[in-house]
Design a protein around this motif. Structure first.
Motif, PDB file in Angstrom:
ATOM      1  N   UNK A  90       0.911  -1.316  -0.080  1.00 20.89           N
ATOM      2  CA  UNK A  90       0.019   0.059  -0.138  1.00 20.89           C
ATOM      3  C   UNK A  90       0.737   1.269  -0.129  1.00 20.89           C
ATOM      4  N   UNK A  91       0.129   2.359  -0.248  1.00 22.42           N
ATOM      5  CA  UNK A  91       0.946   3.919  -0.524  1.00 22.42           C
ATOM      6  C   UNK A  91      -0.120   4.729  -0.600  1.00 22.42           C
ATOM      7  N   UNK A  92       0.415   5.989  -0.252  1.00 22.55           N
ATOM      8  CA  UNK A  92      -0.256   7.359  -0.518  1.00 22.55           C
ATOM      9  C   UNK A  92      -1.827   7.023   0.304  1.00 22.55           C
ATOM     10  N   UNK A  93      -2.174   6.400   1.207  1.00 21.19           N
ATOM     11  CA  UNK A  93      -3.438   6.385   1.766  1.00 21.19           C
ATOM     12  C   UNK A  93      -3.747   7.570   2.604  1.00 21.19           C
ATOM     13  N   UNK A  94      -4.827   8.162   2.443  1.00 23.06           N
ATOM     14  CA  UNK A  94      -5.405   9.347   3.272  1.00 23.06           C
ATOM     15  C   UNK A  94      -6.770   9.333   3.543  1.00 23.06           C
ATOM     16  N   UNK A 175      -5.291  15.493   6.417  1.00 26.14           N
ATOM     17  CA  UNK A 175      -6.565  16.288   6.446  1.00 26.14           C
ATOM     18  C   UNK A 175      -7.136  15.752   7.907  1.00 26.14           C
ATOM     19  N   UNK A 176      -7.251  16.928   8.570  1.00 25.86           N
ATOM     20  CA  UNK A 176      -7.607  16.916  10.083  1.00 25.86           C
ATOM     21  C   UNK A 176      -9.084  16.851  10.045  1.00 25.86           C
ATOM     22  N   UNK A 177      -9.996  16.212  10.494  1.00 30.36           N
ATOM     23  CA  UNK A 177     -11.357  16.107  10.593  1.00 30.36           C
ATOM     24  C   UNK A 177     -11.882  17.663  11.106  1.00 30.36           C
ATOM     25  N   UNK A 178     -12.803  18.087  10.320  1.00 33.84           N
ATOM     26  CA  UNK A 178     -13.418  19.370  10.871  1.00 33.84           C
ATOM     27  C   UNK A 178     -13.871  19.184  12.379  1.00 33.84           C
ATOM     28  N   UNK A 179     -13.543  20.455  13.063  1.00 39.20           N
ATOM     29  CA  UNK A 179     -13.885  20.438  14.266  1.00 39.20           C
ATOM     30  C   UNK A 179     -13.149  19.857  15.221  1.00 39.20           C
ATOM     31  N   UNK A 268      -6.267   7.118  12.729  1.00 42.52           N
ATOM     32  CA  UNK A 268      -5.288   7.087  11.356  1.00 42.52           C
ATOM     33  C   UNK A 268      -5.736   8.076  10.185  1.00 42.52           C
ATOM     34  N   UNK A 269      -5.052   8.814   9.740  1.00 43.53           N
ATOM     35  CA  UNK A 269      -5.226   9.772   8.974  1.00 43.53           C
ATOM     36  C   UNK A 269      -4.137   9.696   7.722  1.00 43.53           C
ATOM     37  N   UNK A 270      -3.282   8.799   7.798  1.00 46.97           N
ATOM     38  CA  UNK A 270      -2.376   8.456   6.482  1.00 46.97           C
ATOM     39  C   UNK A 270      -1.785   7.358   6.464  1.00 46.97           C
ATOM     40  N   UNK A 299      -2.524  22.210  12.041  1.00 45.91           N
ATOM     41  CA  UNK A 299      -3.400  23.507  12.493  1.00 45.91           C
ATOM     42  C   UNK A 299      -4.451  23.375  13.478  1.00 45.91           C
ATOM     43  N   UNK A 300      -4.673  22.056  13.856  1.00 47.34           N
ATOM     44  CA  UNK A 300      -5.924  21.864  14.667  1.00 47.34           C
ATOM     45  C   UNK A 300      -5.644  21.977  16.240  1.00 47.34           C
TER      46      UNK A 300
END
Length: 344
Positions: A90-94, A175-179, A268-270, A299-300
């Motif tokens: 696997x690779x490049x999972x987001x 990508x950080x979940x909104x909120x 898990x985000x990546x 930034x969160x």
């Protein structure tokens, strides 16, 4: 009369640029969460408690990130890996958007690479898969490559195209979940006091616990994700008559075991890379260890990112990965490189 059944694609049926929309969309509910937590010792608080998730700025507890992965992955099997010899990496999972009970997921894949093996009987297919929800939003994307049998060994080899895949996703591209907000994070309820600053690059963690893989549980899990690959169910599909344990089953088991030492690596985000180093069979006892590869800010508020190597073994000594020849040791089942979110 033409056959109405699907024998699956073989290596010569793929072409670079081909786009496949996979059947069948699936609506997920809390039943999937309950089954997931019955199959794996999963205890991360954000995926266990609506109240905990709400205290972290989310509307409720999402379904476990790997539920989304397995569901999206399972959709692709009849079109990508029904005739697979092995899923290779696997690779490049987001993870781009949390999945909540009631969401409906579907999958789409694009063939981005082909390489026939030297034996002429198999080849490697590279696909980029996208998981979409009922609104058409992308919730997950990843690249994987799989070794697939040829229908006809004499069929001409396609032009070799191997995609250029970076070693890792940059922290800035996560990508950080909104909120999401960890400023009021409750470490007592989460189960451990360790925050991002308590970990150091190069640190290794033995997760101590082990779980023996059961044939029935593996097949139940694989059916849960509607994964139809023959090698997981049909004893005639492999020369030794064994059922190969779905690699995702090992991923989920290792991730759940990593709670002991990484209870606050919540989401898990990546997925930077991963390899199923050796086959896993029923009766193997899975253990896990982790290595901290990178630490980053996000930034969160109160949210940091930790990049981890997660290694699953079937009894090997912790922290041993490769032999002097550079090859994976025979006891290593999984080598996974991923990003998770953790309170700072």
């Amino acid at each position: 009369m033409a056959s109405k059944t699907n024998a699956g694609r073989f290596f010569e049926d793929y072409a670079v640029g081909q786009v496949i929309d996979h059947a069948v969309p699936r609506t997920l509910g809390n039943g999937e969460r309950a089954l997931y937590h019955a199959l794996y010792p999963a205890r991360h608080a954000l995926y266990s408690s609506d109240a905990f998730a709400q205290s972290c700025g989310l509307p409720g507890s999402p379904l476990d990130d790997l539920i989304a992965f397995h569901t999206v992955f399972g959709k692709t099997v009849p079109d990508v890996s029904l005739n697979a010899v092995a899923n290779l990496g696997y690779a490049q999972g987001r993870w781009l958007k949390p999945v909540f009970a009631g969401d409906t997921l579907r999958s789409r894949s694009e063939v981005i690479g082909l390489k026939q093996n030297s034996n002429g009987r198999t080849g490697v297919v590279y696909v980029r898969t996208t998981g979409l929800n009922q609104s058409g939003d992308t919730v997950l994307e990843y690249v994987r490559w799989v070794m697939v049998r040829k229908r006809d060994a004499d069929a001409p080899a396609p032009e070799t195209v191997v995609p250029d895949l970076p070693d890792a996703i940059a922290a800035a591209d996560l990508v950080i979940p909104e909120g999401l907000d960890f400023t009021n994070y409750d470490f007592d309820l989460a189960g451990e006091p360790h925050r991002l600053g308590d970990y150091a690059v190069g640190e290794t963690i033995d997760h101590v616990d082990g779980v023996t893989i059961e044939e029935a549980e593996h097949m139940m899990a694989t059916r849960l994700w509607q994964n139809t690959a023959k090698v997981h169910f049909d004893t005639s599909a492999r020369p030794d008559g064994s059922r190969l344990i779905y690699g995702g089953h090992v991923i989920s088991m290792a991730r759940a075991l990593s709670f002991n030492g990484l209870a606050n690596a919540q989401m898990i985000v990546g997925l930077n890379g991963g390899a199923h180093a050796n086959p896993c069979l029923a009766g193997d006892t899975v253990r896990a260890w982790s290595e901290v590869l990178e630490i980053a800010e996000t930034p969160a508020p109160g949210v940091g990112a930790i990049r981890l190597r997660l290694v699953a073994t079937k009894g090997g000594a912790p922290f041993a990965l490769r032999g002097e020849d550079g090859k994976y040791l025979s006891d290593v089942l999984l080598d996974l490189d991923y990003w998770a979110l953790m309170p700072t």
